[in-house]
Design a protein around this motif. Structure first.
Motif, PDB file in Angstrom:
ATOM      1  N   GLU A   1      68.664  27.395 -60.045  1.00  0.00           N
ATOM      2  CA  GLU A   1      67.208  27.278 -60.155  1.00  0.00           C
ATOM      3  C   GLU A   1      66.630  28.646 -60.492  1.00  0.00           C
ATOM      4  O   GLU A   1      67.029  29.656 -59.914  1.00  0.00           O
ATOM      5  CB  GLU A   1      66.638  26.781 -58.825  1.00  0.00           C
ATOM      6  CG  GLU A   1      65.156  26.532 -58.847  1.00  0.00           C
ATOM      7  CD  GLU A   1      64.660  25.972 -57.529  1.00  0.00           C
ATOM      8  OE1 GLU A   1      63.471  26.138 -57.254  1.00  0.00           O
ATOM      9  OE2 GLU A   1      65.453  25.377 -56.788  1.00  0.00           O
ATOM     10  N   ALA A   2      65.674  28.661 -61.401  1.00  0.00           N
ATOM     11  CA  ALA A   2      65.063  29.942 -61.781  1.00  0.00           C
ATOM     12  C   ALA A   2      64.317  30.527 -60.586  1.00  0.00           C
ATOM     13  O   ALA A   2      63.465  29.854 -59.995  1.00  0.00           O
ATOM     14  CB  ALA A   2      64.108  29.745 -62.943  1.00  0.00           C
ATOM     15  N   PRO A   3      64.631  31.765 -60.206  1.00  0.00           N
ATOM     16  CA  PRO A   3      63.937  32.380 -59.090  1.00  0.00           C
ATOM     17  C   PRO A   3      62.483  32.707 -59.439  1.00  0.00           C
ATOM     18  O   PRO A   3      62.118  32.803 -60.622  1.00  0.00           O
ATOM     19  CB  PRO A   3      64.730  33.649 -58.808  1.00  0.00           C
ATOM     20  CG  PRO A   3      65.622  33.853 -59.971  1.00  0.00           C
ATOM     21  CD  PRO A   3      65.705  32.583 -60.732  1.00  0.00           C
ATOM     22  N   ALA A   4      61.677  32.910 -58.427  1.00  0.00           N
ATOM     23  CA  ALA A   4      60.245  33.168 -58.624  1.00  0.00           C
ATOM     24  C   ALA A   4      60.005  34.363 -59.542  1.00  0.00           C
ATOM     25  O   ALA A   4      59.130  34.323 -60.408  1.00  0.00           O
ATOM     26  CB  ALA A   4      59.564  33.385 -57.278  1.00  0.00           C
ATOM     27  N   HIS A   5      60.789  35.435 -59.391  1.00  0.00           N
ATOM     28  CA  HIS A   5      60.572  36.623 -60.226  1.00  0.00           C
ATOM     29  C   HIS A   5      60.844  36.335 -61.696  1.00  0.00           C
ATOM     30  O   HIS A   5      60.178  36.876 -62.575  1.00  0.00           O
ATOM     31  CB  HIS A   5      61.400  37.820 -59.732  1.00  0.00           C
ATOM     32  CG  HIS A   5      62.865  37.582 -59.676  1.00  0.00           C
ATOM     33  ND1 HIS A   5      63.678  37.661 -60.773  1.00  0.00           N
ATOM     34  CD2 HIS A   5      63.663  37.260 -58.640  1.00  0.00           C
ATOM     35  CE1 HIS A   5      64.926  37.410 -60.422  1.00  0.00           C
ATOM     36  NE2 HIS A   5      64.947  37.163 -59.116  1.00  0.00           N
ATOM     37  N   ALA A   6      61.795  35.469 -61.996  1.00  0.00           N
ATOM     38  CA  ALA A   6      62.072  35.109 -63.395  1.00  0.00           C
ATOM     39  C   ALA A   6      60.932  34.282 -63.975  1.00  0.00           C
ATOM     40  O   ALA A   6      60.558  34.457 -65.138  1.00  0.00           O
ATOM     41  CB  ALA A   6      63.385  34.347 -63.490  1.00  0.00           C
TER      42      ALA A   6
END
Length: 82
Positions: free
Chosen positions: A16-21
């Protein structure tokens, strides 16, 4: 002057794409830069020096706030603005 920026934010999460990405993607897509390519392992964009440097300032600040622990970037001079 025209610049090309390439950057990645870490840590990676392949599930899952992390928040920072997600924040990095949002900032770069909203910055009005040219040749934007956002991917899971890196992002690239081009634009005037002012546009790129302003976007990078925002990317660095917001991705760190969103949990990035490492940001790698490379900036290349493409030439003079037309």
């Amino acid at each position: 002057m025209r610049l090309r920026v390439e950057f990645t934010t870490e840590p990676f999460d392949l599930d899952e794409a992390p928040a920072h990405a997600l924040v990095a993607r949002e900032v770069i897509e909203a910055a009005g830069l040219d040749a934007v390519d956002v991917g899971p392992f890196g992002n690239t964009a081009e634009g005037s020096a002012d546009e790129v440097l302003t976007a990078l300032d925002t990317v660095l600040r917001r991705t760190l706030e969103a949990g990035a622990t490492r940001i790698s970037l490379q900036v290349n001079v493409l030439g003079e603005e037309r």
